[in-house]
Design a protein around this motif. Structure first.
Motif, PDB file in Angstrom:
ATOM      1  N   ALA A 106      -2.244  10.817  -9.207  1.00 40.69           N
ATOM      2  CA  ALA A 106      -1.835  10.113 -10.426  1.00 40.69           C
ATOM      3  C   ALA A 106      -0.508  10.655 -10.944  1.00 40.69           C
ATOM      4  CB  ALA A 106      -2.912  10.249 -11.500  1.00 40.69           C
ATOM      5  N   ILE A 107      -0.358  11.964 -10.908  1.00 37.88           N
ATOM      6  CA  ILE A 107       0.898  12.554 -11.374  1.00 37.88           C
ATOM      7  C   ILE A 107       2.046  12.144 -10.467  1.00 37.88           C
ATOM      8  CG2 ILE A 107       2.108  14.702 -11.789  1.00 37.88           C
ATOM      9  CD1 ILE A 107       0.072  14.105 -13.830  1.00 37.88           C
ATOM     10  N   GLU A 108       1.780  12.161  -9.167  1.00 38.31           N
ATOM     11  CA  GLU A 108       2.831  11.727  -8.245  1.00 38.31           C
ATOM     12  C   GLU A 108       3.198  10.273  -8.507  1.00 38.31           C
ATOM     13  OE1 GLU A 108       1.391  12.450  -4.327  1.00 38.31           O
ATOM     14  OE2 GLU A 108       0.957  14.546  -4.815  1.00 38.31           O
ATOM     15  N   ALA A 109       2.173   9.489  -8.834  1.00 36.79           N
ATOM     16  CA  ALA A 109       2.441   8.080  -9.119  1.00 36.79           C
ATOM     17  C   ALA A 109       3.297   7.946 -10.375  1.00 36.79           C
ATOM     18  CB  ALA A 109       1.125   7.326  -9.287  1.00 36.79           C
ATOM     19  N   LEU A 110       3.052   8.806 -11.330  1.00 43.00           N
ATOM     20  CA  LEU A 110       3.847   8.764 -12.558  1.00 43.00           C
ATOM     21  C   LEU A 110       5.311   8.971 -12.241  1.00 43.00           C
ATOM     22  CD1 LEU A 110       4.367   8.924 -15.625  1.00 43.00           C
ATOM     23  CD2 LEU A 110       3.814  11.342 -15.477  1.00 43.00           C
ATOM     24  N   TRP A 111       5.602  10.002 -11.469  1.00 38.85           N
ATOM     25  CA  TRP A 111       7.001  10.325 -11.231  1.00 38.85           C
ATOM     26  C   TRP A 111       7.646   9.414 -10.209  1.00 38.85           C
ATOM     27  CZ3 TRP A 111       8.732  12.158 -15.179  1.00 38.85           C
ATOM     28  CH2 TRP A 111       8.010  13.081 -15.938  1.00 38.85           C
ATOM     29  N   ALA A 112       6.841   8.663  -9.501  1.00 35.69           N
ATOM     30  CA  ALA A 112       7.418   7.689  -8.583  1.00 35.69           C
ATOM     31  C   ALA A 112       7.385   6.297  -9.189  1.00 35.69           C
ATOM     32  CB  ALA A 112       6.653   7.703  -7.267  1.00 35.69           C
ATOM     33  N   THR A 113       7.125   6.209 -10.486  1.00 36.93           N
ATOM     34  CA  THR A 113       6.920   4.933 -11.176  1.00 36.93           C
ATOM     35  C   THR A 113       6.102   3.992 -10.319  1.00 36.93           C
ATOM     36  OG1 THR A 113       9.058   4.157 -10.355  1.00 36.93           O
ATOM     37  CG2 THR A 113       8.950   4.928 -12.618  1.00 36.93           C
ATOM     38  N   ASP A 114       4.995   4.492  -9.850  1.00 38.62           N
ATOM     39  CA  ASP A 114       4.153   3.700  -8.971  1.00 38.62           C
ATOM     40  C   ASP A 114       3.031   3.107  -9.804  1.00 38.62           C
ATOM     41  OD1 ASP A 114       2.936   2.610  -6.826  1.00 38.62           O
ATOM     42  OD2 ASP A 114       2.909   4.451  -5.650  1.00 38.62           O
ATOM     43  N   PHE A 115       3.351   2.085 -10.545  1.00 34.48           N
ATOM     44  CA  PHE A 115       2.376   1.519 -11.468  1.00 34.48           C
ATOM     45  C   PHE A 115       1.121   0.998 -10.773  1.00 34.48           C
ATOM     46  CE2 PHE A 115       1.347   0.201 -15.689  1.00 34.48           C
ATOM     47  CZ  PHE A 115       0.505  -0.878 -15.515  1.00 34.48           C
ATOM     48  N   PRO A 116       1.227   0.266  -9.664  1.00 35.39           N
ATOM     49  CA  PRO A 116       0.000  -0.227  -9.019  1.00 35.39           C
ATOM     50  C   PRO A 116      -0.962   0.898  -8.696  1.00 35.39           C
ATOM     51  CG  PRO A 116       1.911  -1.213  -8.000  1.00 35.39           C
ATOM     52  CD  PRO A 116       2.414  -0.187  -8.934  1.00 35.39           C
ATOM     53  N   LEU A 117      -0.426   2.007  -8.187  1.00 35.97           N
ATOM     54  CA  LEU A 117      -1.297   3.116  -7.828  1.00 35.97           C
ATOM     55  C   LEU A 117      -1.967   3.703  -9.053  1.00 35.97           C
ATOM     56  CD1 LEU A 117      -2.332   4.876  -5.607  1.00 35.97           C
ATOM     57  CD2 LEU A 117      -0.314   6.300  -5.795  1.00 35.97           C
ATOM     58  N   LEU A 118      -1.179   3.901 -10.082  1.00 37.24           N
ATOM     59  CA  LEU A 118      -1.714   4.496 -11.307  1.00 37.24           C
ATOM     60  C   LEU A 118      -2.771   3.585 -11.927  1.00 37.24           C
ATOM     61  CD1 LEU A 118      -1.184   7.111 -12.637  1.00 37.24           C
ATOM     62  CD2 LEU A 118       0.678   6.110 -13.910  1.00 37.24           C
ATOM     63  N   ALA A 119      -2.474   2.303 -11.965  1.00 32.63           N
ATOM     64  CA  ALA A 119      -3.443   1.362 -12.520  1.00 32.63           C
ATOM     65  C   ALA A 119      -4.714   1.354 -11.682  1.00 32.63           C
ATOM     66  CB  ALA A 119      -2.838  -0.038 -12.581  1.00 32.63           C
ATOM     67  N   GLY A 120      -4.548   1.388 -10.354  1.00 34.41           N
ATOM     68  CA  GLY A 120      -5.708   1.399  -9.472  1.00 34.41           C
ATOM     69  C   GLY A 120      -6.591   2.605  -9.711  1.00 34.41           C
ATOM     70  N   ILE A 121      -5.966   3.773  -9.815  1.00 34.74           N
ATOM     71  CA  ILE A 121      -6.736   4.992 -10.050  1.00 34.74           C
ATOM     72  C   ILE A 121      -7.502   4.890 -11.371  1.00 34.74           C
ATOM     73  CG2 ILE A 121      -6.585   7.465 -10.480  1.00 34.74           C
ATOM     74  CD1 ILE A 121      -4.161   7.580  -8.734  1.00 34.74           C
ATOM     75  N   THR A 122      -6.822   4.387 -12.392  1.00 39.19           N
ATOM     76  CA  THR A 122      -7.459   4.288 -13.698  1.00 39.19           C
ATOM     77  C   THR A 122      -8.671   3.376 -13.649  1.00 39.19           C
ATOM     78  OG1 THR A 122      -5.239   4.493 -14.606  1.00 39.19           O
ATOM     79  CG2 THR A 122      -6.990   3.907 -16.129  1.00 39.19           C
ATOM     80  N   ILE A 123      -8.513   2.223 -13.002  1.00 43.66           N
ATOM     81  CA  ILE A 123      -9.636   1.291 -12.930  1.00 43.66           C
ATOM     82  C   ILE A 123     -10.794   1.910 -12.152  1.00 43.66           C
ATOM     83  CG2 ILE A 123     -10.395  -0.924 -12.030  1.00 43.66           C
ATOM     84  CD1 ILE A 123      -8.635  -1.495 -14.206  1.00 43.66           C
ATOM     85  N   ILE A 124     -10.485   2.550 -11.044  1.00 46.52           N
ATOM     86  CA  ILE A 124     -11.538   3.167 -10.237  1.00 46.52           C
ATOM     87  C   ILE A 124     -12.306   4.190 -11.057  1.00 46.52           C
ATOM     88  CG2 ILE A 124     -12.007   4.639  -8.250  1.00 46.52           C
ATOM     89  CD1 ILE A 124     -11.279   2.107  -7.206  1.00 46.52           C
ATOM     90  N   PHE A 125     -11.575   5.031 -11.755  1.00 48.99           N
ATOM     91  CA  PHE A 125     -12.244   6.025 -12.586  1.00 48.99           C
ATOM     92  C   PHE A 125     -13.093   5.358 -13.656  1.00 48.99           C
ATOM     93  CE2 PHE A 125     -11.567  10.000 -11.084  1.00 48.99           C
ATOM     94  CZ  PHE A 125     -10.254  10.407 -10.956  1.00 48.99           C
ATOM     95  N   GLY A 126     -12.527   4.314 -14.264  1.00 49.90           N
ATOM     96  CA  GLY A 126     -13.282   3.605 -15.299  1.00 49.90           C
ATOM     97  C   GLY A 126     -14.588   3.045 -14.743  1.00 49.90           C
ATOM     98  N   ALA A 127     -14.485   2.442 -13.567  1.00 48.87           N
ATOM     99  CA  ALA A 127     -15.692   1.869 -12.972  1.00 48.87           C
ATOM    100  C   ALA A 127     -16.706   2.953 -12.645  1.00 48.87           C
ATOM    101  CB  ALA A 127     -15.308   1.083 -11.717  1.00 48.87           C
ATOM    102  N   LEU A 128     -16.234   4.067 -12.104  1.00 44.08           N
ATOM    103  CA  LEU A 128     -17.135   5.170 -11.772  1.00 44.08           C
ATOM    104  C   LEU A 128     -17.844   5.675 -13.018  1.00 44.08           C
ATOM    105  CD1 LEU A 128     -15.148   7.359  -9.232  1.00 44.08           C
ATOM    106  CD2 LEU A 128     -17.277   6.147  -8.851  1.00 44.08           C
TER     107      LEU A 128
END
Lengths: 280, 620, 313
Positions: C269-291
């Motif tokens: 997630a941090i790497e995604a932040l610094w790479a402005t990788d929004f899809p990845l960050l959003a994906g991680i967030t949703i996965i965590f939310g679902a879990l």
């Protein structure tokens, strides 16, 4: 022995720490021995005064840019206080307001708000904060807003539950019959019943807020330089923990002491106000 | 009686956490650890926790290995890097940065190589020719270079040897002329100048040249900077682009056994025409935290690593030997607020919607009474320069004068670098002129600011997420001497300067350039950006645009050097990009464990890897 | 009973939907979302690629329609492609999720087996020195910043004493305890502290109830009282806490993985932040939310099983 018992009644040390924080935050500019922002690369990484190579001019040593660690800790106090107070207040005020409204009126508004609260609750806090920082950039207001979001859901749930229970009390029903407006009822009858709990929750929440701000600054997503915040101090200097441990150590201690005091104070307040509230 | 029972029960409770903690510790210390180089430590470590202490120390790790070289590769090596990058298969899919990994990991070979002496030497191609009419490169491929057979994914299969087909495939994959979907770092670089690569016969390939680039073949065809390795067409035919993300078949001296993004890369030596490596297994670990890398180095868990300059001495104290990779010239981009109005290559008009001359340091050539043409001279007559251009120039100059470069080098680099004067030509370069160096003169700076009629102002600096020490140090100097306050803008770069869409950048950027490049190489951002209309800090400056283009097309080295020197003079007058310092980039290795004599080296700076070339490492 | 569970599930899905709405709004909050989707260099994007991106994001259509596309893609398992890594987001997450789970579960177990027994012990020895000691330990755990603890631990145990490795996951097959210990300790301290405090409080309350007092007055042995009566009731709050603890672990892993170079989702997630990788960050967030949603549902089931007195509101 007597002193011990007296001291046990009031959390003296936490109060002193918080008091020190407030004083430092307000009067810090006059208390700082040096400028916390001005860099002087030639005084880089001077050890604390009791170590070899140390200097009494820089009591706790200097950081990578030659800035006095103690001055930066003092400077960081005001930032910490500002950020924490602003975000806790905002979050709690917003949360309380929403809780009162949804608890009192119920219905569709209640459903919608609670769904949003639920949704917010399942999202990992730190990640959402990071996304918001990514989208809106870094800055003081973004930080305050983002930290406020940490506390609002807790406040909403709590206040709503209390409002629901208070709403059916006799004195509220009487007021309604007497024709009092809803606003008046909320503010004059329900809010006072809720306020103690709100204050306790707010105080207990400050610890989390401070730690989250520190974590954000550590990750580099907090307030931009050169303003010192304690978390940022630890974060920026973490690669020097071997060579210049004092630059990360002391800010960490500062964070810990303030958080500990906040927790202690919150616990004590809760015990004082309403011992039956002892859940968490 | 009951008291005894209580006593027993209480102990029961407290024993739970105590016992489980002890169990964990025993498990932790008894575990097999394949990371430390000492294989014999395993038996010892399994016994007691204290054994780990001995096992982890470098002394144990330097236990005698089987006698080297003559029996083939042997031994293991571990490096701790900031990032191991992302496994990308097809050359065309190689996002910026991945190119470095693929051949820095010595797994893929480039068509030619850049020798440590600064010459281009044969690699996959044993010889090459540039057509006399500058219309093509012809590559003569060395017969008998085998592709890896034991690599990850495609392992166990025989992919044959490197042929012209593979070379043509690799070239065309990267070149955005032949593969429009290519996102390789040099895709655009190639698009300006190179057409398709055709197969002449099994070992001969020919690349069409559309426009002559004076830096070739050193620039794109070697491991000098970003380049591309030769991949196997057969692998692509079988696995496709997506499949090649897991199948790594190259022809370098090491084959990739495992590449786990975010975790590690495991390499194994193979026989190679250049040199068969000494070290059999190399493990590259991703350790983003510098403190952890230092800890691992000290503990002997990693034998090679890289840290920021001030911590290099910490590593040296722990037995590290530093190896110079490259010198990086740090400079401040003070005029990214683009001026260029015309694409110098095509002549079409360029849009600079964001150009804002209201900033005190931005020269405005579009104001009334200003003459655009002074920007195209090497050094204009100051009388010809209008105030709207000259005053900001004085401001920039004052800001440059206010910086105490010696203090910066002394304080931030522990004295390991030296002040810099021109970002394109290093002070050690023969073409460098002393006049370009700015002297530290705070009083003169203040006088100059007054002359320009400029009082204190606020300036913005973009710092991204890198360490911000240099930015803060410099802005502190500006504040103390000139009263300039600084706003720092963090966050990803794209948020501040998205694309060509809005080509202006109203903050300063601190950048670094390769210092070791010859003066006659056109420096700055790649041709890709330039040919698309000019960009990057220095790219928006009209004079530099012309120099860059002329240097690219000029085949005479002497003339190119003269052009570079002209730019140096131009820069000295205008101070578009004040240079701060020249800092060495080191990689550090454990002296008691290995030796690293260079036979060839790449001069790429700002790489996160710092571990090239692996085949030259010998274990002690 | 089944109706209540069903209602919970439906509410859960609604929450997830609203969460996705929130994420989507964030991506559109600052105007053209393509700016977030650009890589860190951000230079040299062809106008064609820019337009292509616009098509992929359906920017020509109204915003609600864009949201509909986004949601339907996600439901079908297409979380988009990570910009920096050029691979499907779900695949990237799948590769690194096990590492985070190992760390989180290990920390949770560690936190529980240290926190709960010590909490009971504290309650039964109320006011004594050890009680204060453990409560002090708990207080520290909840006050010290995680990153600071991690750094200090690395400094002492890895760099100075060299007893334990300084980071990464290690080689050992399923798990390498040696590499897991320090990160797990760092991550487990806060949960252990929470467990300790809440178990202590719960035990104290139960021990104070009429029911227990009566049992003791009747002469039932301390042991029986503690284990058969007090603990069974006192376990409910810690159980509730477990969900919050696991949730807190998510936040904690982001930092601990960064400090210890643990190759999990937190660091991703941090790497995604610094790479402005929004899809990845959003994906991680949703996965965590679902879990997390899943865990809450499971907790409700466990509640129902454990204590029929607990009513659903």
């Amino acid at each position: 022995m007597r002193m011990f018992f007296i001291m046990r009644r009031y959390p003296i040390i936490p109060m002193m720490v918080i008091g020190l924080l407030i004083i430092t935050a307000i009067f810090g500019t006059w208390m700082e021995p040096h400028d916390p922002i001005r860099a002087d690369v030639l005084s880089r990484h001077i050890p604390p005064f009791w170590m070899e190579g140390g200097d009494t001019k820089f009591i706790l040593g200097t950081d990578a840019l030659g800035r006095d660690v103690l001055s930066r800790i003092i400077g960081g106090a005001s930032v910490t206080l500002l950020v924490v107070t602003a975000s806790v207040t905002t979050g709690v005020v917003v949360g309380t307001g929403l809780g009162l409204v949804t608890g009192y009126f119920g219905g569709l508004v209640d459903d919608v708000v609670m769904r949003v609260v639920d949704a917010w609750g399942i999202l990992p806090q730190l990640l959402i904060i990071i996304i918001i920082v990514l989208t809106f950039g870094q800055g003081l207001f973004v930080l305050i807003g983002v930290l406020a979001m940490l506390s609002w859901t807790g406040a909403v749930r709590l206040v709503r539950a209390e409002t629901l229970s208070l709403r059916s009390r006799d004195y509220v029903l009487l007021a309604q019959i007497a024709g009092a407006s809803n606003t008046r009822i909320i503010f004059r009858h329900i809010l006072p019943g809720v306020i103690n709990m709100v204050i306790v929750t707010a105080t207990l929440g400050t610890g989390t807020i401070i730690l989250t701000e520190a974590s954000l600054s550590f990750l580099g997503a907090g307030i931009p330089p050169p303003d010192p915040t304690w978390g940022k101090m630890v974060g920026d200097e973490r690669m020097y923990v071997g060579a210049a441990w004092w630059t990360s150590f002391f800010p960490g201690i500062a964070i810990a002491m303030v958080v500990m005091s906040g927790n202690f104070l919150g616990d004590w307040m809760r015990d004082r106000f309403d011992p039956t509230l002892r859940q968490l | 009686m009951s008291k005894l029972r209580i006593f027993r029960n209480r102990n029961l409770l407290i024993l739970v956490p105590i016992i489980s903690s002890l169990l964990l510790v025993v498990l932790a210390c008894g575990g097999d650890d394949a990371d430390t180089a000492a294989e014999s430590s395993d038996a010892a470590a399994a016994a007691k926790p204290t054994a780990t202490t001995a096992a982890a120390k470098p002394a144990k790790a330097a236990e005698p290995k089987a006698p080297a070289a003559s029996d083939g590769p042997s031994g293991t090596l571990t490096a701790a890097l900031k990032t191991v990058g992302t496994p990308i298969g097809t050359p065309g899919l190689c996002v910026p940065g991945c190119a470095n990994e693929k051949y820095f990991y010595s797994a893929f070979d480039t068509i030619l190589q850049w020798h440590v002496d600064g010459k281009v030497v044969p690699a996959v191609a044993e010889s090459w020719e540039l057509a006399s009419d500058l219309s093509s490169f012809t590559w003569h491929i060395r017969p008998g270079i085998p592709f890896h057979t034991g690599g990850a994914g495609g392992g166990g299969k025989d992919w044959g040897e490197v042929t012209a087909e593979d070379v043509a495939f690799s070239f065309d994959q990267v070149n955005s002329n032949t593969n429009p979907e290519s996102v390789h770092d040099v895709a655009g670089d190639m698009s300006c100048c190179y057409g398709p690569t055709t197969v002449i016969d099994t070992y001969t390939a020919e690349t069409e040249i559309i426009a002559y680039d004076s830096r070739a073949p050193g620039w794109l065809m070697t491991n000098l900077r970003d380049s591309f390795g030769i991949s196997s067409k057969k692998v692509y035919d079988e696995f496709g682009s997506d499949g090649m993300r897991e199948v790594f078949v190259g022809s370098g001296p090491y084959q990739i056994l495992e590449w786990t993004q975010g975790d590690r890369v495991v390499l194994e030596a193979v026989d190679h025409y250049r040199k068969t490596p000494d070290v059999k297994t190399v493990t590259l670990l991703e350790v983003p935290e510098e403190a952890s890398r230092i800890a691992m180095f000290k503990a002997g868990e990693a034998h090679i690593t890289h840290t920021s300059l001030p911590n290099v001495s910490v590593l040296e104290d722990a037995g590290g030997v530093k190896r110079l990779l490259e010198v990086s010239i740090r400079h401040i981009g003070m005029n990214p607020n683009f001026l260029e109005k015309i694409n110098p290559k095509t002549g079409e008009k360029l849009d600079n919607p964001g150009f804002d001359p209201s900033f005190p340091w931005v020269s405005d050539p579009f104001a009334d009474g200003c003459n655009w043409d002074v920007l195209l001279e090497v050094v204009p007559d100051e009388a010809d320069v209008c105030d709207e251009m000259n005053n900001p120039r004085k401001v920039r100059r004052a800001m440059s004068m206010a910086i105490d470069r010696d203090a910066l080098v002394e304080g931030l680099l522990n004295g390991l670098g030296k002040p810099g004067c021109n970002w394109a030509i290093s002070v050690d370069n023969a073409a460098h002129k002393d006049e370009w160096c700015m002297k530290h003169d705070p009083d003169g700076a203040r006088a100059l600011m007054e002359e320009a009629g400029q009082g204190p102002f606020t300036i913005g600096i973009w710092v991204g997420n890198e360490p911000q020490e240099i930015h803060q140090a410099v802005s502190s100097m500006w504040e103390q001497e000139l009263g300039i306050t600084t706003e720092y803008h963090t966050g990803p770069f794209s948020v501040w300067q998205p694309t060509f869409v809005d080509r202006s950048f109203q903050h300063l950027v601190f950048d670094g350039e390769q210092g070791g490049m010859p003066a006659h190489y056109a420096k700055g951002r790649e041709a890709q950006a330039w040919f698309a209309g000019g960009i990057m800090w220095s790219g928006g400056i009209p004079f530099y645009q012309r120099i860059y283009g002329n240097m690219l097309g000029e085949s005479d080295e002497g003339k190119r050097t003269a052009m570079a020197i002209e730019f140096g003079d131009h820069e000295e007058f205008w101070d578009w990009d004040p240079t701060l310092w020249e800092e060495p980039i080191y990689t550090v290795y454990t002296g008691s464990y290995m030796d690293w004599e260079l036979e060839s080296t790449s001069m790429h700076t700002q790489s996160s890897n710092f571990i090239y070339p692996l085949e030259d490492i010998t274990l002690k | 009973m089944a109706k209540v569970i069903l209602r919970r599930i439906v509410l859960g899905f609604i929450a997830l939907f609203v969460a996705m709405l929130i994420l989507f709004s964030l991506s559109r909050a600052t105007g053209d979302p393509r700016y977030i989707f650009i890589g860190p260099e951000g230079i040299g994007i062809d106008p064609e690629v820019w337009d292509l991106m616009g098509e992929k994001l359906h920017l020509d259509k109204p915003v609600p329609v864009q949201f509909a596309y986004w949601v339907s893609d996600m439901v079908r398992g297409d979380f988009g492609e990570s910009i920096a890594l050029q691979r499907p987001v779900l695949q990237v997450i799948k590769d690194r999720l096990p590492n985070t789970l190992k760390l989180a579960v290990a920390s949770w177990i560690l936190g529980t087996i240290i926190g709960v027994p010590l909490g009971v012990f504290s309650a039964t020895n109320r006011g004594k020195f050890l009680d204060y000691l453990f409560r002090g330990f708990a207080l520290l755990g909840q006050s010290l910043p995680i990153f600071w603890v991690g750094i200090v631990l690395i400094f002492f145990f890895a760099a100075q004493l060299q007893w334990l490795p300084a980071g990464t996951k290690g080689e050992g097959g399923f798990i390498s305890f040696k590499h897991l210990l320090l990160p797990a300790i760092t991550l487990a301290w806060y949960p252990a502290a929470s467990y300790l405090r809440i178990t202590r409080t719960a035990m104290l309350e139960v021990l104070d109830t009429e029911y227990v007092k009566l049992a003791r007055a009747k002469g039932v042995g301390m042991y029986t009282v503690w284990w058969k009566h007090a603990f069974r009731n006192a376990i409910i709050p810690p159980l509730t806490l477990s969900v919050f603890v696991l949730f807190g672990l998510v936040n904690g892993t982001v930092i601990v993985e960064t400090v210890f170079a643990w190759p999990g989702i937190g660091r991703l997630a941090i790497e995604a932040l610094w790479a402005t990788d929004f899809p990845l960050l959003a994906g991680i967030t949703i996965i965590f939310g679902a879990l997390y949603l899943l865990m809450i549902l499971m907790l409700d089931l466990v509640y129902a099983f454990l204590d029929p007195r607990i009513k659903y509101s």
